[in-house]
Design a protein around this motif. Sequence first.
Motif, PDB file in Angstrom:
ATOM      1  N   SER A 167      -9.702  -2.067  -3.551  1.00 33.14           N
ATOM      2  CA  SER A 167      -9.705  -2.178  -5.009  1.00 33.14           C
ATOM      3  C   SER A 167      -8.410  -1.630  -5.598  1.00 33.14           C
ATOM      4  O   SER A 167      -7.802  -2.248  -6.485  1.00 33.14           O
ATOM      5  N   LEU A 168      -7.968  -0.474  -5.098  1.00 34.38           N
ATOM      6  CA  LEU A 168      -6.725   0.110  -5.591  1.00 34.38           C
ATOM      7  C   LEU A 168      -5.535  -0.785  -5.280  1.00 34.38           C
ATOM      8  O   LEU A 168      -4.652  -0.983  -6.122  1.00 34.38           O
ATOM      9  N   ALA A 169      -5.510  -1.322  -4.058  1.00 32.84           N
ATOM     10  CA  ALA A 169      -4.389  -2.172  -3.660  1.00 32.84           C
ATOM     11  C   ALA A 169      -4.308  -3.416  -4.536  1.00 32.84           C
ATOM     12  O   ALA A 169      -3.248  -3.738  -5.094  1.00 32.84           O
ATOM     13  N   MET A 170      -5.413  -4.124  -4.684  1.00 38.44           N
ATOM     14  CA  MET A 170      -5.394  -5.382  -5.424  1.00 38.44           C
ATOM     15  C   MET A 170      -5.218  -5.159  -6.928  1.00 38.44           C
ATOM     16  O   MET A 170      -4.499  -5.916  -7.593  1.00 38.44           O
ATOM     17  N   LEU A 171      -5.852  -4.118  -7.460  1.00 33.47           N
ATOM     18  CA  LEU A 171      -5.694  -3.849  -8.883  1.00 33.47           C
ATOM     19  C   LEU A 171      -4.247  -3.471  -9.205  1.00 33.47           C
ATOM     20  O   LEU A 171      -3.672  -3.935 -10.195  1.00 33.47           O
ATOM     21  N   ASN A 172      -3.652  -2.643  -8.350  1.00 35.83           N
ATOM     22  CA  ASN A 172      -2.278  -2.221  -8.594  1.00 35.83           C
ATOM     23  C   ASN A 172      -1.279  -3.348  -8.395  1.00 35.83           C
ATOM     24  O   ASN A 172      -0.159  -3.273  -8.916  1.00 35.83           O
ATOM     25  N   LEU A 173      -1.644  -4.379  -7.655  1.00 37.71           N
ATOM     26  CA  LEU A 173      -0.752  -5.520  -7.475  1.00 37.71           C
ATOM     27  C   LEU A 173      -0.858  -6.534  -8.613  1.00 37.71           C
ATOM     28  O   LEU A 173      -0.108  -7.511  -8.627  1.00 37.71           O
ATOM     29  N   PHE A 174      -1.777  -6.287  -9.545  1.00 43.35           N
ATOM     30  CA  PHE A 174      -1.871  -7.172 -10.706  1.00 43.35           C
ATOM     31  C   PHE A 174      -0.542  -7.105 -11.468  1.00 43.35           C
ATOM     32  O   PHE A 174      -0.043  -6.015 -11.774  1.00 43.35           O
ATOM     33  N   PRO A 175       0.065  -8.249 -11.791  1.00 52.52           N
ATOM     34  CA  PRO A 175       1.427  -8.246 -12.362  1.00 52.52           C
ATOM     35  C   PRO A 175       1.488  -7.854 -13.826  1.00 52.52           C
ATOM     36  O   PRO A 175       1.787  -8.655 -14.706  1.00 52.52           O
ATOM     37  N   MET A 176       1.181  -6.580 -14.070  1.00 52.10           N
ATOM     38  CA  MET A 176       1.219  -6.064 -15.436  1.00 52.10           C
ATOM     39  C   MET A 176       1.771  -4.642 -15.409  1.00 52.10           C
ATOM     40  O   MET A 176       1.175  -3.755 -14.782  1.00 52.10           O
ATOM     41  N   PRO A 177       2.939  -4.391 -16.008  1.00 47.19           N
ATOM     42  CA  PRO A 177       3.434  -3.010 -16.055  1.00 47.19           C
ATOM     43  C   PRO A 177       2.497  -2.151 -16.897  1.00 47.19           C
ATOM     44  O   PRO A 177       1.908  -2.660 -17.858  1.00 47.19           O
ATOM     45  N   PRO A 178       2.251  -0.885 -16.530  1.00 50.09           N
ATOM     46  CA  PRO A 178       2.964  -0.100 -15.520  1.00 50.09           C
ATOM     47  C   PRO A 178       2.355  -0.152 -14.130  1.00 50.09           C
ATOM     48  O   PRO A 178       2.666   0.710 -13.309  1.00 50.09           O
ATOM     49  N   LEU A 179       1.479  -1.094 -13.846  1.00 51.86           N
ATOM     50  CA  LEU A 179       0.929  -1.216 -12.502  1.00 51.86           C
ATOM     51  C   LEU A 179       2.047  -1.596 -11.527  1.00 51.86           C
ATOM     52  O   LEU A 179       3.089  -2.124 -11.907  1.00 51.86           O
ATOM     53  N   ASP A 180       1.806  -1.328 -10.249  1.00 52.90           N
ATOM     54  CA  ASP A 180       2.821  -1.621  -9.242  1.00 52.90           C
ATOM     55  C   ASP A 180       3.202  -3.099  -9.238  1.00 52.90           C
ATOM     56  O   ASP A 180       4.369  -3.446  -9.039  1.00 52.90           O
ATOM     57  N   GLY A 181       2.219  -3.943  -9.451  1.00 49.41           N
ATOM     58  CA  GLY A 181       2.504  -5.376  -9.479  1.00 49.41           C
ATOM     59  C   GLY A 181       3.451  -5.754 -10.598  1.00 49.41           C
ATOM     60  O   GLY A 181       4.275  -6.668 -10.454  1.00 49.41           O
ATOM     61  N   GLY A 182       3.352  -5.054 -11.729  1.00 50.23           N
ATOM     62  CA  GLY A 182       4.273  -5.296 -12.833  1.00 50.23           C
ATOM     63  C   GLY A 182       5.690  -4.896 -12.472  1.00 50.23           C
ATOM     64  O   GLY A 182       6.658  -5.586 -12.828  1.00 50.23           O
ATOM     65  N   ARG A 183       5.835  -3.793 -11.752  1.00 45.70           N
ATOM     66  CA  ARG A 183       7.171  -3.349 -11.338  1.00 45.70           C
ATOM     67  C   ARG A 183       7.749  -4.296 -10.279  1.00 45.70           C
ATOM     68  O   ARG A 183       8.958  -4.538 -10.262  1.00 45.70           O
ATOM     69  N   ILE A 184       6.885  -4.809  -9.414  1.00 44.41           N
ATOM     70  CA  ILE A 184       7.347  -5.786  -8.422  1.00 44.41           C
ATOM     71  C   ILE A 184       7.807  -7.052  -9.123  1.00 44.41           C
ATOM     72  O   ILE A 184       8.866  -7.611  -8.806  1.00 44.41           O
ATOM     73  N   ALA A 185       7.017  -7.504 -10.103  1.00 49.21           N
ATOM     74  CA  ALA A 185       7.395  -8.711 -10.846  1.00 49.21           C
ATOM     75  C   ALA A 185       8.716  -8.515 -11.574  1.00 49.21           C
ATOM     76  O   ALA A 185       9.579  -9.415 -11.583  1.00 49.21           O
ATOM     77  N   ALA A 186       8.920  -7.334 -12.183  1.00 48.25           N
ATOM     78  CA  ALA A 186      10.170  -7.060 -12.890  1.00 48.25           C
ATOM     79  C   ALA A 186      11.355  -7.073 -11.929  1.00 48.25           C
ATOM     80  O   ALA A 186      12.463  -7.492 -12.302  1.00 48.25           O
ATOM     81  N   SER A 187      11.125  -6.632 -10.695  1.00 50.13           N
ATOM     82  CA  SER A 187      12.201  -6.645  -9.702  1.00 50.13           C
ATOM     83  C   SER A 187      12.577  -8.059  -9.290  1.00 50.13           C
ATOM     84  O   SER A 187      13.723  -8.319  -8.930  1.00 50.13           O
ATOM     85  N   LEU A 188      11.617  -8.965  -9.362  1.00 49.68           N
ATOM     86  CA  LEU A 188      11.861 -10.340  -8.917  1.00 49.68           C
ATOM     87  C   LEU A 188      12.402 -11.224 -10.033  1.00 49.68           C
ATOM     88  O   LEU A 188      13.075 -12.224  -9.760  1.00 49.68           O
TER      89      LEU A 188
END
Length: 217
Positions: free
Chosen positions: A145-166
Amino acid sequence: MDLSDTLQIILVAAPPAILAITLHEAAHGYAARYFGDPTAWQAGRISLNPLRHIDPIGTLLLPLLLALFKSPILFGWAKPVPVSIHRLRHPKRDMLWVAAAGPAVNLLMAVGWTALLKLDTLIPYNMLSQPLALMCQVGIIINLSLAMLNLFPMPPLDGGRIAASLLPEPLASQFAQLERWGFLILIALLYLGALDVTVWPLVDALERFILSLFALT
């Protein structure tokens, strides 16, 4: 629910919840140091000691309440590890790996709890077999749950930071501006059930896949 049931839930749910949340944050700090930013290390946050990462509400109270009320969703948060993006050797590129480190560790821990669950089925049944199995199941679910929720592409979640990097500049900078509203947007998505058709199906699919790898389905 009587006191003994409550204590059992605490003893079963607390270790995997605390490990999942604190190691997630420690992984961010370790990755940041690897890529040139020693901020978290200098603050003493690259540590396996949960006390350095615990947030009273996000690490303890919220996961406990979710477990007590038998919520199908178990998640929480720790004190964010400080990262100075401009101290990274290649800020835009390296931030992707720093952000991805937390969810990656959660996925590894989910596999580890599954392996322990498999071992629990192989050893002779004893008084710890059932509590250990429940703890492993909590560990699997909360880490996925933590992994998938944090990969959601919305800052400040990790997924948002990954998306901003790309994303290319200046689109990445504009996207990063959503961070100030990120948690409000996330709460709205939770309330509207949007994550029910995005994040949680991925959690279920990953759980089935990992369990099948250990012949536990």
